[in-house]
Design an enzyme around this catalytic site. Structure first.
Site, PDB file in Angstrom:
ATOM      1  CD  GLU A   1      64.548  36.471  27.536  1.00 30.14           C
ATOM      2  OE1 GLU A   1      64.371  36.195  26.337  1.00 30.14           O
ATOM      3  OE2 GLU A   1      64.139  37.524  28.055  1.00 30.14           O
TER       4      GLU A   1
ATOM      5  CG  HIS B   1      61.870  38.659  25.017  1.00 29.08           C
ATOM      6  ND1 HIS B   1      63.048  38.799  25.690  1.00 29.08           N
ATOM      7  CD2 HIS B   1      61.315  39.884  25.010  1.00 29.08           C
ATOM      8  CE1 HIS B   1      63.194  40.051  26.063  1.00 29.08           C
ATOM      9  NE2 HIS B   1      62.145  40.732  25.664  1.00 29.08           N
TER      10      HIS B   1
END
Length: 293
Positions: free
Chosen positions: A214, A252
């Site tokens: 990510e 996140h």
């Protein structure tokens, strides 16, 4: 052979009496050899009771002594989760898997510092992760068991849902997985991509790896630089967040682009330069991997 866990692993559930802990312990016990693997629960207030035949102990140390368990999975709510991790560390388990999302960063800083002080032998997976699975042997965590199939491809991912996506594609293509490991998306976590790549590299039953990252943080770049000189097996890479705007905090906790090298494009460039085949389309991960075998 698999990494970290197999059908003989004995597991403690910390937080077994909560709704989440009960649900997922039940699901894990119903998968493959789960009934033999999940041997204890921990809840100081409910010691001496049991959950569907799994005895509950007051402490992790006691659960380990009584059952020989070497791994724990943690479903304790955020306020108490860091203390639960430290309890597993102080009991000197081999592996603690923390599923809990939303643990304060400050608490995780304390956990990390304490683990360093103790020179802890306990490996930590997570927090904020789906756990890990060795198909047809054992699953520890919240992933859906039915999409997995035994095979020779390793999967390591910061994103839970993208782990499932990669796994489902591999299963559909008939490749299957050796183990699939979700490392979690928090800024301070345990095992990193590089640690799991090293394990897959040493595992005779893994032929290739899908690595999913990510935006934010240096982990994927560190792993790619290590892989360039050391990895003996092909890797396919994907980075979530190609379209994310810089400076904006994403879902996140760890996914915040601070500048330069931690955007998706920058990470993909480094990965490609290190010999990792990458895709910008998550639905192509499985096909791309099959094409390089």
């Amino acid at each position: 052979m698999s990494i970290l866990i197999n059908k003989d692993t004995k597991v403690i559930t910390q937080g077994i009496t909560g709704k989440t802990g009960q649900f997922h312990t039940r699901m894990c016990r119903e998968y493959a050899n789960g009934k033999e693997c999940f041997v204890a629960g921990v809840n100081p207030k409910r010691a001496g009771e049991d959950f569907e035949g799994v005895p509950i102990y007051g402490t992790v140390k006691e659960a380990k002594e009584q059952t020989g368990a070497t791994v724990s999975v943690i479903y304790v709510p955020p306020a108490g989760a860091a203390a639960a991790i430290l309890e597993a560390v102080e009991a000197e388990l081999d592996l603690a898997i923390c599923i809990t999302e939303g643990i304060p960063v400050r608490d995780m800083l304390e956990v990390r510092n304490r683990m360093r002080e103790l020179n802890s032998k306990t490996l930590l997976l997570g927090p904020n992760c789906p756990g890990l699975i060795t198909p047809d042997e054992i699953k520890i965590g919240i992933m859906p068991g039915h999409i997995h199939r035994k095979g020779r491809i390793g999967v390591v991912s910061r994103s839970g849902t993208l782990t499932y996506e990669a796994v489902a594609q591999l299963t559909e293509l008939g490749l299957g997985q050796s183990s699939a490991v979700g490392i979690g998306g928090d800024p301070i976590n345990g095992l990193k991509h590089i640690d799991v790549l090293k394990m897959f590299n040493d595992d005779p039953d893994t032929d290739a790896v899908i690595m999913i990252g990510e935006i934010g943080g240096p982990d994927e770049v560190n792993a790619a630089l290590w892989a360039k000189d050391n990895m003996k097996k092909p890797i396919v890479g994907f980075i979530a967040g190609v379209t994310a705007p810089p400076g904006k905090r994403m879902g996140h906790a760890g996914a915040l682009i601070s500048g330069g090298a931690d955007t998706a494009d920058a990470k993909l460039e480094v990965m490609e330069a290190c010999g990792i085949k990458t895709t910008r389309n998550p639905s192509e991960m499985g096909k791309l991997l099959k094409s390089i075998l």
